[in-house]
Write a protein that holds these residues in place. Structure first.
Motif, mmCIF file in Angstrom:
data_model
loop_
_atom_site.group_PDB
_atom_site.id
_atom_site.type_symbol
_atom_site.label_atom_id
_atom_site.label_comp_id
_atom_site.label_asym_id
_atom_site.label_seq_id
_atom_site.Cartn_x
_atom_site.Cartn_y
_atom_site.Cartn_z
ATOM 1 N N ARG A 195 66.343 10.764 -30.626
ATOM 2 C CA ARG A 195 67.001 10.309 -31.685
ATOM 3 C C ARG A 195 66.236 11.299 -32.971
ATOM 4 O O ARG A 195 66.789 11.671 -34.001
ATOM 5 C CB ARG A 195 66.890 8.683 -31.855
ATOM 6 C CG ARG A 195 68.229 8.161 -31.077
ATOM 7 C CD ARG A 195 68.219 6.721 -31.583
ATOM 8 N NE ARG A 195 67.161 6.011 -31.836
ATOM 9 C CZ ARG A 195 66.439 5.159 -31.106
ATOM 10 N NH1 ARG A 195 66.833 5.163 -29.857
ATOM 11 N NH2 ARG A 195 65.170 4.616 -31.218
ATOM 12 N N TRP A 196 65.048 11.184 -32.934
ATOM 13 C CA TRP A 196 64.142 11.533 -33.924
ATOM 14 C C TRP A 196 64.388 13.188 -34.068
ATOM 15 O O TRP A 196 64.610 13.643 -35.042
ATOM 16 C CB TRP A 196 62.639 11.313 -33.797
ATOM 17 C CG TRP A 196 61.670 12.050 -34.885
ATOM 18 C CD1 TRP A 196 61.459 11.826 -36.024
ATOM 19 C CD2 TRP A 196 61.253 13.368 -34.309
ATOM 20 N NE1 TRP A 196 60.738 12.742 -36.726
ATOM 21 C CE2 TRP A 196 60.525 13.682 -35.672
ATOM 22 C CE3 TRP A 196 61.177 14.247 -33.456
ATOM 23 C CZ2 TRP A 196 59.702 14.840 -35.783
ATOM 24 C CZ3 TRP A 196 60.462 15.408 -33.646
ATOM 25 C CH2 TRP A 196 59.533 15.703 -34.813
ATOM 26 N N ALA A 197 64.189 13.751 -32.935
ATOM 27 C CA ALA A 197 64.433 15.475 -33.078
ATOM 28 C C ALA A 197 65.915 15.625 -33.681
ATOM 29 O O ALA A 197 66.207 16.501 -34.570
ATOM 30 C CB ALA A 197 64.315 15.960 -31.631
ATOM 31 N N THR A 213 67.974 13.792 -35.379
ATOM 32 C CA THR A 213 67.927 13.471 -36.854
ATOM 33 C C THR A 213 67.339 14.297 -37.734
ATOM 34 O O THR A 213 67.777 14.822 -38.862
ATOM 35 C CB THR A 213 67.273 12.140 -36.912
ATOM 36 O OG1 THR A 213 67.932 11.135 -36.363
ATOM 37 C CG2 THR A 213 67.494 11.542 -38.447
ATOM 38 N N ALA A 214 66.017 14.881 -37.356
ATOM 39 C CA ALA A 214 65.420 15.424 -38.103
ATOM 40 C C ALA A 214 65.995 17.053 -38.404
ATOM 41 O O ALA A 214 66.062 17.815 -39.335
ATOM 42 C CB ALA A 214 63.861 15.945 -37.601
ATOM 43 N N SER A 215 66.683 17.637 -37.186
ATOM 44 C CA SER A 215 67.363 18.682 -37.355
ATOM 45 C C SER A 215 68.614 18.774 -38.162
ATOM 46 O O SER A 215 68.672 19.645 -38.939
ATOM 47 C CB SER A 215 67.677 19.423 -35.780
ATOM 48 O OG SER A 215 66.360 19.487 -34.957
ATOM 49 N N SER A 264 69.348 16.489 -40.363
ATOM 50 C CA SER A 264 69.142 16.166 -41.871
ATOM 51 C C SER A 264 68.593 17.502 -42.562
ATOM 52 O O SER A 264 69.227 17.684 -43.597
ATOM 53 C CB SER A 264 67.866 15.064 -42.080
ATOM 54 O OG SER A 264 68.353 13.801 -41.528
ATOM 55 N N ALA A 265 67.790 18.328 -41.892
ATOM 56 C CA ALA A 265 67.399 19.693 -42.298
ATOM 57 C C ALA A 265 68.551 20.544 -42.630
ATOM 58 O O ALA A 265 68.365 21.343 -43.430
ATOM 59 C CB ALA A 265 66.199 20.349 -41.466
ATOM 60 N N THR A 309 71.479 6.500 -37.094
ATOM 61 C CA THR A 309 71.160 6.644 -35.638
ATOM 62 C C THR A 309 71.350 5.071 -35.131
ATOM 63 O O THR A 309 71.218 4.260 -35.746
ATOM 64 C CB THR A 309 69.516 6.698 -35.435
ATOM 65 O OG1 THR A 309 68.613 5.896 -35.905
ATOM 66 C CG2 THR A 309 69.384 8.291 -36.046
#
Length: 99
Positions: free
Chosen positions: A31-33, A35-37, A39-40, A47
């Motif tokens: 989820r973090w990976a 979301t980070a990608s 969002s960038a 999530t």
């Protein structure tokens, strides 16, 4: 060429609302990976760790444009999730991920 309207507005420069993506995966690191990608890249990302949470989120907020979901959500069988998400957010696209 940028056009100015009578009211002083520049339509070409108006802020666009980013597409909303709902990421559903039981693994926090996944989820973090994602979301980070996303969002960038300019997406509005929400999530959920489980299918029932995702359906609740999709029903309460302006519907996501895309739902990224693990092939096997931890709490719902795939078909049940697909039917429920279609009921609460009929316009969204579904993208199924698996590893």
């Amino acid at each position: 060429m940028i056009t100015q309207l009578a009211g002083g507005e520049y339509p070409e420069l108006s802020a666009k609302i980013p597409a909303r993506v709902l990421v559903v995966d039981g693994e926090p690191l996944v989820r973090w990976a994602l979301t980070a990608s996303l969002s960038a890249a300019g997406y509005d990302v929400l999530t959920a760790a489980a299918g029932d949470d995702a359906c609740d989120i999709a029903a309460r907020i302006p519907h996501p444009a895309v739902v990224l979901i693990d092939l096997r959500p931890q709490d719902m069988h795939g078909q049940a999730f697909f039917e429920e998400i279609r009921r609460v957010a009929p316009e969204c696209r579904l993208l199924v991920l698996t590893t």
